[in-house]
Design an enzyme around this catalytic site. Sequence first.
Site, PDB file in Angstrom:
ATOM      1  N   GLU A 130       9.684  -2.660  -9.209  1.00 19.66           N
ATOM      2  CA  GLU A 130       9.632  -3.819  -8.300  1.00 19.66           C
ATOM      3  C   GLU A 130      10.511  -4.995  -8.741  1.00 19.66           C
ATOM      4  O   GLU A 130      10.067  -6.139  -8.826  1.00 19.66           O
ATOM      5  CB  GLU A 130       8.163  -4.261  -8.129  1.00 19.66           C
ATOM      6  CG  GLU A 130       7.292  -3.122  -7.616  1.00 19.66           C
ATOM      7  CD  GLU A 130       5.795  -3.457  -7.557  1.00 19.66           C
ATOM      8  OE1 GLU A 130       5.422  -4.615  -7.794  1.00 19.66           O
ATOM      9  OE2 GLU A 130       5.014  -2.539  -7.276  1.00 19.66           O
ATOM     10  N   ASN A 170      11.597   2.147  -9.319  1.00 22.96           N
ATOM     11  CA  ASN A 170      10.460   2.319  -8.410  1.00 22.96           C
ATOM     12  C   ASN A 170      10.194   1.010  -7.655  1.00 22.96           C
ATOM     13  O   ASN A 170      10.238  -0.073  -8.249  1.00 22.96           O
ATOM     14  CB  ASN A 170       9.230   2.693  -9.263  1.00 22.96           C
ATOM     15  CG  ASN A 170       8.053   3.187  -8.434  1.00 22.96           C
ATOM     16  OD1 ASN A 170       8.205   4.092  -7.622  1.00 22.96           O
ATOM     17  ND2 ASN A 170       6.896   2.572  -8.616  1.00 22.96           N
ATOM     18  N   HIS A 206       3.292   2.729   0.169  1.00 24.89           N
ATOM     19  CA  HIS A 206       1.984   2.178   0.553  1.00 24.89           C
ATOM     20  C   HIS A 206       2.081   1.885   2.043  1.00 24.89           C
ATOM     21  O   HIS A 206       2.670   0.873   2.450  1.00 24.89           O
ATOM     22  CB  HIS A 206       1.666   0.909  -0.250  1.00 24.89           C
ATOM     23  CG  HIS A 206       1.443   1.184  -1.701  1.00 24.89           C
ATOM     24  ND1 HIS A 206       0.325   1.867  -2.165  1.00 24.89           N
ATOM     25  CD2 HIS A 206       2.165   0.902  -2.801  1.00 24.89           C
ATOM     26  CE1 HIS A 206       0.379   1.978  -3.489  1.00 24.89           C
ATOM     27  NE2 HIS A 206       1.486   1.406  -3.895  1.00 24.89           N
ATOM     28  N   GLU A 235       3.512   6.541  -4.776  1.00 23.36           N
ATOM     29  CA  GLU A 235       2.221   5.832  -4.744  1.00 23.36           C
ATOM     30  C   GLU A 235       1.602   5.843  -3.340  1.00 23.36           C
ATOM     31  O   GLU A 235       0.983   4.886  -2.915  1.00 23.36           O
ATOM     32  CB  GLU A 235       2.382   4.381  -5.208  1.00 23.36           C
ATOM     33  CG  GLU A 235       3.066   4.218  -6.540  1.00 23.36           C
ATOM     34  CD  GLU A 235       3.098   2.793  -7.024  1.00 23.36           C
ATOM     35  OE1 GLU A 235       2.425   1.924  -6.430  1.00 23.36           O
ATOM     36  OE2 GLU A 235       3.790   2.497  -8.023  1.00 23.36           O
ATOM     37  N   ASP A 237      -0.428   5.813   0.006  1.00 21.37           N
ATOM     38  CA  ASP A 237      -1.749   5.704   0.615  1.00 21.37           C
ATOM     39  C   ASP A 237      -1.522   5.174   2.036  1.00 21.37           C
ATOM     40  O   ASP A 237      -0.448   4.634   2.341  1.00 21.37           O
ATOM     41  CB  ASP A 237      -2.728   4.836  -0.194  1.00 21.37           C
ATOM     42  CG  ASP A 237      -2.107   3.562  -0.763  1.00 21.37           C
ATOM     43  OD1 ASP A 237      -2.486   3.187  -1.902  1.00 21.37           O
ATOM     44  OD2 ASP A 237      -1.265   2.946  -0.079  1.00 21.37           O
TER      45      ASP A 237
END
Length: 317
Positions: A130, A170, A206, A235, A237
Amino acid sequence: RTSLRSVAESRGFDVGAAVDADLLRNDAGYWKLLRREFTTVTPENALKMGPLRPSPDTYDFGDADAVVNFGLEYDMTVRGHTLVWHNQTPEWFEEWAYTDDGIEGFLRDHIHTVAGRYRDKIDVWDVVNEAIADDGSMRETVWYDAMGEAYLDEAFGWADDVTDADLYYNDYGADGINEKSDAVYDLITGMLDRDVPIDGVGLQLHALHDEPDPGSVAENVYRFEDLGLDVQITEMDVAYPEGEVPEDHREQQAQYYRSIVEACLDTGCETLVTWGVRDGDSWVPGWFSGLTDDPLLFDGSTPKPAYHAIMDVLAEG
Ligand code: G3I
């Protein structure tokens, strides 16, 4: 019944989860689900600087070793998350008196120590997490303030000194084609021009209400692959904002997971990690109010429609 792991292995696809070390130690049902259903593990927090560094001159590898050794024991790919991030820096970090070169030396030693420890155990590292702000500018972190944009080049170089793992950048919100992923693309082309040892890009994914669009994710994956890089979903979801929750949101959620796996298979992205195992373990409800609280593949020990959707698309062969 067949497991997601057995179907994924038959496709040479890695499907995984972020792992909480305490649950792995103390919750037998959690342990069994992980062992049975997944082919890759990522320590959710244990390999971040804060949890690893209780004080300036001590490391605590207990939790990280528990997750990494579980992955090795059961022949799983292990993802290291993350060597450099602006969140979860150690409690003592703020008042620790440091000069800019003090920070550089600190970060070099941190990366050499941590990545070196797992030299033959961790297969992929999220070296930097990030670094780009939501508007596409460089995020003004303690690392950026101390070392400028070169901190990324340095970090990847220090990791490359001590491990043969694949080295990844990432980020979140840079999954489809947008202002932020354009900035990530520019950042990475610059690093490649400077021969920085980077192997791949992690798209956190996400997702909110079936965004980002799977076609746009595929376009984004292709442009990084055209640079010679690998891409992994790191990651995932899928949550829905209150007021926009579809009637059968678990079915719609399943379709969205399916569409992302299809985009992965179409583009040659071979890894999809979900950020947690069971809905009750997810970070989302604790961090956001007003979102559905069931973003993952399992409701307790029960596989959800999303689990079956991924299983089906991987089994289609
Ligand atoms: O373990 C300590 C516990 O000892 C202490 O009593 C408690 C209260 O202070 O904190 C516990 O640590 C918490 C940790 O989760 C474990 O539960 C931290 O406070 C909390 O900040 C931490 O949150 C994690 C968050 O990253 C930190 O920023 C979430 O679990 C984790 O899911 C989340 O993961 C991030 C990825 O690393 C990067 N991408 C975004 C993703 C979601 O934010």
